[in-house]
Design a protein around this motif. Structure first.
Motif, PDB file in Angstrom:
ATOM      1  N   GLN A   2       0.833  -1.183   0.000  1.00  0.00           N
ATOM      2  CA  GLN A   2       0.000   0.000   0.000  1.00  0.00           C
ATOM      3  C   GLN A   2       0.874   1.242   0.000  1.00  0.00           C
ATOM      4  O   GLN A   2       1.196   1.787   1.042  1.00  0.00           O
ATOM      5  CB  GLN A   2      -0.912  -0.001   1.219  1.00  0.00           C
ATOM      6  CG  GLN A   2      -2.007  -1.042   1.156  1.00  0.00           C
ATOM      7  CD  GLN A   2      -3.322  -0.443   1.605  1.00  0.00           C
ATOM      8  OE1 GLN A   2      -3.361   0.544   2.304  1.00  0.00           O
ATOM      9  NE2 GLN A   2      -4.411  -1.058   1.210  1.00  0.00           N
ATOM     10  N   GLN A   3       1.232   1.690  -1.193  1.00  0.00           N
ATOM     11  CA  GLN A   3       2.063   2.869  -1.314  1.00  0.00           C
ATOM     12  C   GLN A   3       1.757   3.546  -2.636  1.00  0.00           C
ATOM     13  O   GLN A   3       1.445   2.891  -3.637  1.00  0.00           O
ATOM     14  CB  GLN A   3       3.542   2.463  -1.265  1.00  0.00           C
ATOM     15  CG  GLN A   3       4.496   3.574  -0.930  1.00  0.00           C
ATOM     16  CD  GLN A   3       5.909   3.056  -0.672  1.00  0.00           C
ATOM     17  OE1 GLN A   3       6.184   1.881  -0.838  1.00  0.00           O
ATOM     18  NE2 GLN A   3       6.793   3.934  -0.262  1.00  0.00           N
ATOM     19  N   VAL A   4       1.809   4.875  -2.599  1.00  0.00           N
ATOM     20  CA  VAL A   4       1.652   5.659  -3.820  1.00  0.00           C
ATOM     21  C   VAL A   4       2.896   6.524  -3.948  1.00  0.00           C
ATOM     22  O   VAL A   4       3.209   7.304  -3.041  1.00  0.00           O
ATOM     23  CB  VAL A   4       0.384   6.525  -3.758  1.00  0.00           C
ATOM     24  CG1 VAL A   4       0.298   7.417  -4.988  1.00  0.00           C
ATOM     25  CG2 VAL A   4      -0.858   5.652  -3.648  1.00  0.00           C
ATOM     26  N   CYS A  23       2.315   9.826 -10.813  1.00  0.00           N
ATOM     27  CA  CYS A  23       2.146   8.935  -9.663  1.00  0.00           C
ATOM     28  C   CYS A  23       2.107   7.493 -10.124  1.00  0.00           C
ATOM     29  O   CYS A  23       1.704   7.215 -11.263  1.00  0.00           O
ATOM     30  CB  CYS A  23       0.875   9.278  -8.894  1.00  0.00           C
ATOM     31  SG  CYS A  23       1.049  10.766  -7.895  1.00  0.00           S
ATOM     32  N   SER A  24       2.515   6.596  -9.240  1.00  0.00           N
ATOM     33  CA  SER A  24       2.440   5.163  -9.530  1.00  0.00           C
ATOM     34  C   SER A  24       2.037   4.426  -8.265  1.00  0.00           C
ATOM     35  O   SER A  24       2.166   4.950  -7.150  1.00  0.00           O
ATOM     36  CB  SER A  24       3.783   4.647 -10.051  1.00  0.00           C
ATOM     37  OG  SER A  24       4.777   4.751  -9.049  1.00  0.00           O
ATOM     38  N   TYR A  25       1.526   3.212  -8.438  1.00  0.00           N
ATOM     39  CA  TYR A  25       1.073   2.416  -7.304  1.00  0.00           C
ATOM     40  C   TYR A  25       1.323   0.953  -7.616  1.00  0.00           C
ATOM     41  O   TYR A  25       1.664   0.584  -8.746  1.00  0.00           O
ATOM     42  CB  TYR A  25      -0.402   2.684  -7.014  1.00  0.00           C
ATOM     43  CG  TYR A  25      -1.326   2.265  -8.148  1.00  0.00           C
ATOM     44  CD1 TYR A  25      -1.508   3.093  -9.251  1.00  0.00           C
ATOM     45  CD2 TYR A  25      -2.008   1.055  -8.118  1.00  0.00           C
ATOM     46  CE1 TYR A  25      -2.323   2.728 -10.297  1.00  0.00           C
ATOM     47  CE2 TYR A  25      -2.841   0.682  -9.155  1.00  0.00           C
ATOM     48  CZ  TYR A  25      -2.989   1.522 -10.243  1.00  0.00           C
ATOM     49  OH  TYR A  25      -3.814   1.147 -11.280  1.00  0.00           O
ATOM     50  N   GLU A  26       1.155   0.109  -6.607  1.00  0.00           N
ATOM     51  CA  GLU A  26       1.397  -1.330  -6.798  1.00  0.00           C
ATOM     52  C   GLU A  26       0.170  -2.179  -6.509  1.00  0.00           C
ATOM     53  O   GLU A  26       0.038  -3.273  -7.042  1.00  0.00           O
ATOM     54  CB  GLU A  26       2.567  -1.769  -5.914  1.00  0.00           C
ATOM     55  CG  GLU A  26       3.899  -1.121  -6.299  1.00  0.00           C
ATOM     56  CD  GLU A  26       5.048  -1.570  -5.424  1.00  0.00           C
ATOM     57  OE1 GLU A  26       6.158  -1.034  -5.592  1.00  0.00           O
ATOM     58  OE2 GLU A  26       4.839  -2.449  -4.568  1.00  0.00           O
ATOM     59  N   PHE A  30      -6.691  -0.960  -5.612  1.00  0.00           N
ATOM     60  CA  PHE A  30      -7.040   0.466  -5.536  1.00  0.00           C
ATOM     61  C   PHE A  30      -8.083   0.759  -6.606  1.00  0.00           C
ATOM     62  O   PHE A  30      -7.967   0.303  -7.747  1.00  0.00           O
ATOM     63  CB  PHE A  30      -5.821   1.353  -5.757  1.00  0.00           C
ATOM     64  CG  PHE A  30      -4.806   1.333  -4.642  1.00  0.00           C
ATOM     65  CD1 PHE A  30      -3.530   1.836  -4.849  1.00  0.00           C
ATOM     66  CD2 PHE A  30      -5.123   0.843  -3.386  1.00  0.00           C
ATOM     67  CE1 PHE A  30      -2.583   1.840  -3.834  1.00  0.00           C
ATOM     68  CE2 PHE A  30      -4.194   0.841  -2.356  1.00  0.00           C
ATOM     69  CZ  PHE A  30      -2.917   1.337  -2.594  1.00  0.00           C
ATOM     70  N   LYS A  71       0.027   0.677 -13.960  1.00  0.00           N
ATOM     71  CA  LYS A  71      -0.258   1.195 -12.616  1.00  0.00           C
ATOM     72  C   LYS A  71       0.356   2.587 -12.442  1.00  0.00           C
ATOM     73  O   LYS A  71       1.057   2.865 -11.449  1.00  0.00           O
ATOM     74  CB  LYS A  71       0.239   0.220 -11.548  1.00  0.00           C
ATOM     75  CG  LYS A  71      -0.498  -1.107 -11.587  1.00  0.00           C
ATOM     76  CD  LYS A  71      -0.023  -2.062 -10.504  1.00  0.00           C
ATOM     77  CE  LYS A  71      -0.754  -3.390 -10.604  1.00  0.00           C
ATOM     78  NZ  LYS A  71      -0.201  -4.395  -9.673  1.00  0.00           N
ATOM     79  N   ALA A  92      -4.792   7.296  -3.757  1.00  0.00           N
ATOM     80  CA  ALA A  92      -5.499   6.120  -4.253  1.00  0.00           C
ATOM     81  C   ALA A  92      -6.333   5.548  -3.123  1.00  0.00           C
ATOM     82  O   ALA A  92      -5.894   5.531  -1.967  1.00  0.00           O
ATOM     83  CB  ALA A  92      -4.496   5.082  -4.760  1.00  0.00           C
ATOM     84  N   ASP A  94      -8.083   2.579  -1.087  1.00  0.00           N
ATOM     85  CA  ASP A  94      -7.899   1.141  -0.919  1.00  0.00           C
ATOM     86  C   ASP A  94      -9.221   0.452  -0.597  1.00  0.00           C
ATOM     87  O   ASP A  94     -10.278   1.076  -0.548  1.00  0.00           O
ATOM     88  CB  ASP A  94      -6.829   0.869   0.157  1.00  0.00           C
ATOM     89  CG  ASP A  94      -7.273   1.232   1.569  1.00  0.00           C
ATOM     90  OD1 ASP A  94      -6.418   1.210   2.474  1.00  0.00           O
ATOM     91  OD2 ASP A  94      -8.464   1.534   1.791  1.00  0.00           O
TER      92      ASP A  94
END
Lengths: 111, 112
Positions: A2-4, A23-26, A30, A71, A92, A94
């Motif tokens: 859980q990180q942006v 921005c990117s996320y994993e 989300f 992502k 983002a 969750d």
């Protein structure tokens, strides 16, 4: 995870140019991606948001581009104005309906 | 609609004293969030209530920080034995639609 991640940390562009914030996320769970802006001395305020069913959302000079496969999502500010100078946060949502925030981009528009 | 109301706007406490911050969410909003913002750390999540129930307090320093939401119209954040590193702007936010969060003007806490 859980990180942006947000980049760049700071950005300076000339008036009239297009500013691009990234921005990117994993976490693929989300499901909602807003951008907030914060002017000096004020609190963050919602600017524009997108859901992953779309790859683009426009509101005037502000456009979110969303790439679900990679992502990544970005905020483009066209014809940037000195009044757009602010700190911009991506976020983002969750599965717990909580926003996970990016670290912010300080945007300066030079006249 | 007066928005999210936070009081006081500014608070100065001596090191070791207690500070209580108040938040009145927007009427009808089911979620209330507390954040802390500093130049160095940026925007930090502290805790989150939904329908008055605590959902996530993973951002709260466990020993001295506590938050409550005794009714749907207000929430409090209490900091015991305040330390200089607690100095920050504390932001309360509320939402009805998850993700569309409305922030209050914040309480600037200064610990001297």
């Amino acid at each position: 995870q859980q990180q942006v991640r947000q980049s760049p940390q700071s950005l300076t562009v000339w008036e009239g140019e297009t500013a691009i914030l990234n921005c990117s996320y994993e976490d693929s769970t989300f499901d909602y991606f807003p951008w907030y802006h914060q002017f000096p001395g004020e609190s963050p305020a919602l600017l524009i948001a997108i859901r992953p069913v779309s790859n683009k959302k426009e509101d005037g000079r502000f456009t979110i581009f969303f790439n679900k496969r990679e992502k990544k999502f970005s905020l483009h500010i066209a014809d940037s104005q000195p009044g757009d100078s602010a700190t911009y946060f991506c976020a983002a949502r969750d599965s717990n309906y909580q926003l996970i925030w990016g670290s912010g981009t300080k945007l300066i528009i030079k006249p | 609609n007066a928005g999210v109301i936070q009081t006081p706007r500014h608070k100065v406490t001596g090191k070791g004293q207690e500070a209580t911050l108040w938040c009145e969410p927007i009427s009808g909003h089911s979620a209330v969030f507390w954040y802390r913002q500093t130049i160095v750390q940026g925007l930090e999540f502290l805790t989150y209530f939904r329908n008055q129930a605590p959902i996530d307090d993973s951002g709260m320093p466990k020993e001295r920080f506590s938050a409550q939401m005794p009714n749907q119209s207000h929430s409090t954040l209490k900091i015991q034995s305040t330390q200089p590193q607690d100095s920050a702007v504390y932001l309360c936010a509320s939402s009805l639609d998850p993700g569309k969060v409305f922030f209050g003007k914040g309480t600037r806490l200064t610990v001297v």
